[in-house]
Motif scaffolding. Structure first.
Motif, PDB file in Angstrom:
ATOM      1  N   CYS A  72      -8.251   1.744 -13.933  1.00  0.00           N
ATOM      2  CA  CYS A  72      -9.203   1.146 -14.874  1.00  0.00           C
ATOM      3  C   CYS A  72     -10.468   0.692 -14.157  1.00  0.00           C
ATOM      4  O   CYS A  72     -10.433   0.320 -12.983  1.00  0.00           O
ATOM      5  CB  CYS A  72      -8.573  -0.046 -15.595  1.00  0.00           C
ATOM      6  SG  CYS A  72      -7.355   0.420 -16.850  1.00  0.00           S
ATOM      7  N   GLY A 102     -12.011   3.332 -18.983  1.00  0.00           N
ATOM      8  CA  GLY A 102     -13.059   2.317 -19.012  1.00  0.00           C
ATOM      9  C   GLY A 102     -12.654   1.182 -19.931  1.00  0.00           C
ATOM     10  O   GLY A 102     -12.610   1.356 -21.138  1.00  0.00           O
ATOM     11  N   LYS A 103     -12.362   0.016 -19.367  1.00  0.00           N
ATOM     12  CA  LYS A 103     -11.839  -1.084 -20.180  1.00  0.00           C
ATOM     13  C   LYS A 103     -12.913  -2.154 -20.442  1.00  0.00           C
ATOM     14  O   LYS A 103     -12.600  -3.339 -20.541  1.00  0.00           O
ATOM     15  CB  LYS A 103     -10.629  -1.718 -19.516  1.00  0.00           C
ATOM     16  CG  LYS A 103     -10.916  -2.368 -18.164  1.00  0.00           C
ATOM     17  CD  LYS A 103      -9.723  -3.193 -17.704  1.00  0.00           C
ATOM     18  CE  LYS A 103     -10.058  -4.017 -16.482  1.00  0.00           C
ATOM     19  NZ  LYS A 103      -8.969  -4.933 -16.103  1.00  0.00           N
ATOM     20  N   TYR A 104     -14.144  -1.728 -20.608  1.00  0.00           N
ATOM     21  CA  TYR A 104     -15.263  -2.641 -20.829  1.00  0.00           C
ATOM     22  C   TYR A 104     -14.966  -3.634 -21.956  1.00  0.00           C
ATOM     23  O   TYR A 104     -15.000  -3.284 -23.135  1.00  0.00           O
ATOM     24  CB  TYR A 104     -16.506  -1.854 -21.215  1.00  0.00           C
ATOM     25  CG  TYR A 104     -16.957  -0.811 -20.235  1.00  0.00           C
ATOM     26  CD1 TYR A 104     -18.014  -1.048 -19.370  1.00  0.00           C
ATOM     27  CD2 TYR A 104     -16.341   0.434 -20.192  1.00  0.00           C
ATOM     28  CE1 TYR A 104     -18.440  -0.074 -18.481  1.00  0.00           C
ATOM     29  CE2 TYR A 104     -16.759   1.416 -19.312  1.00  0.00           C
ATOM     30  CZ  TYR A 104     -17.805   1.161 -18.454  1.00  0.00           C
ATOM     31  OH  TYR A 104     -18.229   2.128 -17.578  1.00  0.00           O
ATOM     32  N   ASN A 105     -14.703  -4.869 -21.599  1.00  0.00           N
ATOM     33  CA  ASN A 105     -14.543  -5.956 -22.567  1.00  0.00           C
ATOM     34  C   ASN A 105     -13.468  -5.693 -23.619  1.00  0.00           C
ATOM     35  O   ASN A 105     -13.484  -6.297 -24.688  1.00  0.00           O
ATOM     36  CB  ASN A 105     -15.878  -6.242 -23.286  1.00  0.00           C
ATOM     37  CG  ASN A 105     -16.990  -6.601 -22.322  1.00  0.00           C
ATOM     38  OD1 ASN A 105     -16.782  -7.362 -21.374  1.00  0.00           O
ATOM     39  ND2 ASN A 105     -18.184  -6.051 -22.536  1.00  0.00           N
ATOM     40  N   ALA A 129     -17.534  -0.562 -25.970  1.00  0.00           N
ATOM     41  CA  ALA A 129     -17.027  -0.007 -24.714  1.00  0.00           C
ATOM     42  C   ALA A 129     -17.465   1.448 -24.538  1.00  0.00           C
ATOM     43  O   ALA A 129     -17.839   1.863 -23.432  1.00  0.00           O
ATOM     44  CB  ALA A 129     -15.503  -0.110 -24.681  1.00  0.00           C
ATOM     45  N   SER A 184     -14.519  -1.346 -15.152  1.00  0.00           N
ATOM     46  CA  SER A 184     -15.254  -2.079 -16.186  1.00  0.00           C
ATOM     47  C   SER A 184     -16.759  -2.139 -15.925  1.00  0.00           C
ATOM     48  O   SER A 184     -17.480  -2.850 -16.620  1.00  0.00           O
ATOM     49  CB  SER A 184     -14.705  -3.503 -16.338  1.00  0.00           C
ATOM     50  OG  SER A 184     -14.712  -4.184 -15.100  1.00  0.00           O
ATOM     51  N   ASP A 185     -17.237  -1.401 -14.916  1.00  0.00           N
ATOM     52  CA  ASP A 185     -18.675  -1.314 -14.693  1.00  0.00           C
ATOM     53  C   ASP A 185     -18.970  -0.066 -13.859  1.00  0.00           C
ATOM     54  O   ASP A 185     -18.054   0.631 -13.400  1.00  0.00           O
ATOM     55  CB  ASP A 185     -19.231  -2.579 -14.020  1.00  0.00           C
ATOM     56  CG  ASP A 185     -18.590  -2.890 -12.675  1.00  0.00           C
ATOM     57  OD1 ASP A 185     -18.322  -1.950 -11.896  1.00  0.00           O
ATOM     58  OD2 ASP A 185     -18.340  -4.075 -12.389  1.00  0.00           O
TER      59      ASP A 185
END
Length: 444
Positions: free
Chosen positions: A403, A385-388, A296, A405-406
């Motif tokens: 939040c 940033g909650k990427y995955n 992340a 995610s991209d």
């Protein structure tokens, strides 16, 4: 001490033999077994999972501790009755003052668990024989069992817990503030304290409970974030207590005066990246907690580099994790971020803790860090940033409002909240409950 050792070993054996899966209907013993044998620990390096001799390494390390003499408990105030179970001794004053500030009670003792146990009494060899009787089979089992990291740690925990329970009894402790609820033996200590009539108050960090504290057993538990309340609604089956205390973040009392009544305006146009130091943790062989935080952070850094190109009017400043600031790695730290964000990237003052420099960035972003909750506590705009990252935030939480995610979502958030004041940000995102003025201890 041998009697306490027998108590500890008996409870551990009962837990190991228990049947069932951890859940709302599970017994306390099943939850204890899950903690001792299944959860991730940071007390041993990740490579110990491949080390068939880790059990014997812990056996010999603990043997040396038994026959050594050192002090790992420090008196903080006169009297008996209350103690803190903390990490290292240098943090004794900081942690004690935090607990005294929030509880309005004096604490008598601080125990440095990372340096435990203190000097032992009585016949050490006789005690060692009793301990070895329980510990040696565990060490042997590590050769063949895939749970060798946890079993190896249990070799140490049998002794440490026995000496701790003896110490608590001899000092007539009635309230134990557990500052280390994420350690695997924390609930072992809680159940033993319950038998002895000792009130255990667990104090998790401000970060999500689901990360390291989804199983907690204690008389009281401290929540220091509204997100804890939201999680508790889902985790009541495995977070078991009779009372909830609501405190501020653990170090907030040391810096909140800077932000309470005359909060500095944030530096306009600065986007601050709050580092978790994942790249350095990997180098240091830290255990993987399964949250994809290293991945992340890398994805977030790539998107910040794109943001810098798309919005040249904005500047990126990196707020380093304490691990990254050490003189021995500082040169590599700078190289790491310059490679990802360009040579023009700025760095925060390495001598100033991040919590003391919240005004240095108009908007802060991070993949996953407790410092985010401290920043919200002080009233500054923040994005996550909650990427995955699995399961975070939980469905329906107001944290979802900040939040992304991209890259596209990041840009929408940045463009939107740059036009807001800090007060507008908290109102429109539904985050007023996170600010310091919602905590009674901080209003005066």
């Amino acid at each position: 001490m041998k009697e306490e050792l027998r108590r500890v070993a008996n409870l551990v054996n009962r837990a190991i033999k228990s049947r069932g899966k951890a859940g709302s209907d599970a017994s306390d013993l099943v939850l204890l077994r899950t903690c001792l044998l299944e959860l991730v620990t940071f007390q041993l390096p990740a490579e110990s999972a491949r080390d068939r001799w880790i059990g014997f390494r812990e056996f010999f390390r603990t043997t040396r501790k038994i026959f050594s003499a050192r002090e790992a408990a420090r008196r903080m105030n006169d009297g008996e009755g209350t103690a803190i179970l903390g990490g290292y001794m240098p943090y004794d004053v900081l942690i004690t003052r935090y607990i005294e500030f929030e509880s309005a009670e004096k604490v008598n003792w601080y125990i440095a668990k990372a340096e435990w146990p203190c000097g032992m009494e009585g016949k050490k060899f006789s005690y060692w024989l009793s301990w070895a009787r329980y510990a040696f089979p565990l060490a042997l089992k590590c050769i063949f069992d895939q749970r060798r990291t946890n079993l190896g740690l249990l070799v140490r925990e049998l002794h440490d817990t026995a000496i701790l329970m003896h110490w608590l009894k001899s000092h007539q402790i009635r309230v134990l503030y557990d500052f280390l609820p994420y350690e695997l033996d924390s609930n072992l200590i809680s159940l033993l304290c319950r038998e002895d009539g000792i009130n255990v108050v667990k104090i998790p960090s401000s970060g999500p409970l689901s990360t390291h504290n989804k199983i907690m057993i204690g008389e009281e538990i401290v929540f220091s974030s509204p997100y804890h309340e939201e999680e508790y609604a889902l985790l009541k089956g495995t977070i078991r207590c009779n009372h909830i205390r609501r405190w501020g973040p653990e170090k907030a009392y040391t810096y909140i005066d800077k932000y309470r009544f005359h909060r500095p305006a944030a530096n306009s146009g600065i986007i601050g990246f709050y580092s978790h130091g994942s790249w350095l943790r990997i180098e240091s062989d830290h255990a993987d907690v399964g949250l994809n935080i290293p991945e992340a952070e890398e994805l977030l850094l790539k998107d910040l580099a794109r943001l810098s190109s798309a919005r040249p009017d904005l500047r990126i400043k990196v707020f380093l994790h304490p691990r990254e600031r050490h003189e021995s790695v500082m040169e590599r730290t700078r190289a790491y971020y310059q490679e990802r964000l360009g040579s023009a990237v700025e760095f925060s003052d390495a001598g100033v803790p991040t919590a003391h420099s919240f005004a240095d960035a108009e908007i802060a972003v991070a993949a996953f860090s407790t410092i985010l909750f401290e920043r919200l506590f002080c009233g500054y705009k923040t994005l996550i940033g909650k990427y995955n990252i699995p399961g975070f935030p939980i469905e329906g939480s107001n944290l979802n409002h900040i939040c992304f995610s991209d890259f596209d979502q990041l840009m929408v958030h940045i463009n939107q909240i740059l036009a807001m004041t800090d007060d507008e940000f908290f109102v429109k995102k539904g985050l007023n409950a996170y600010r310091w003025d919602q905590y009674p201890a901080y209003r005066n």
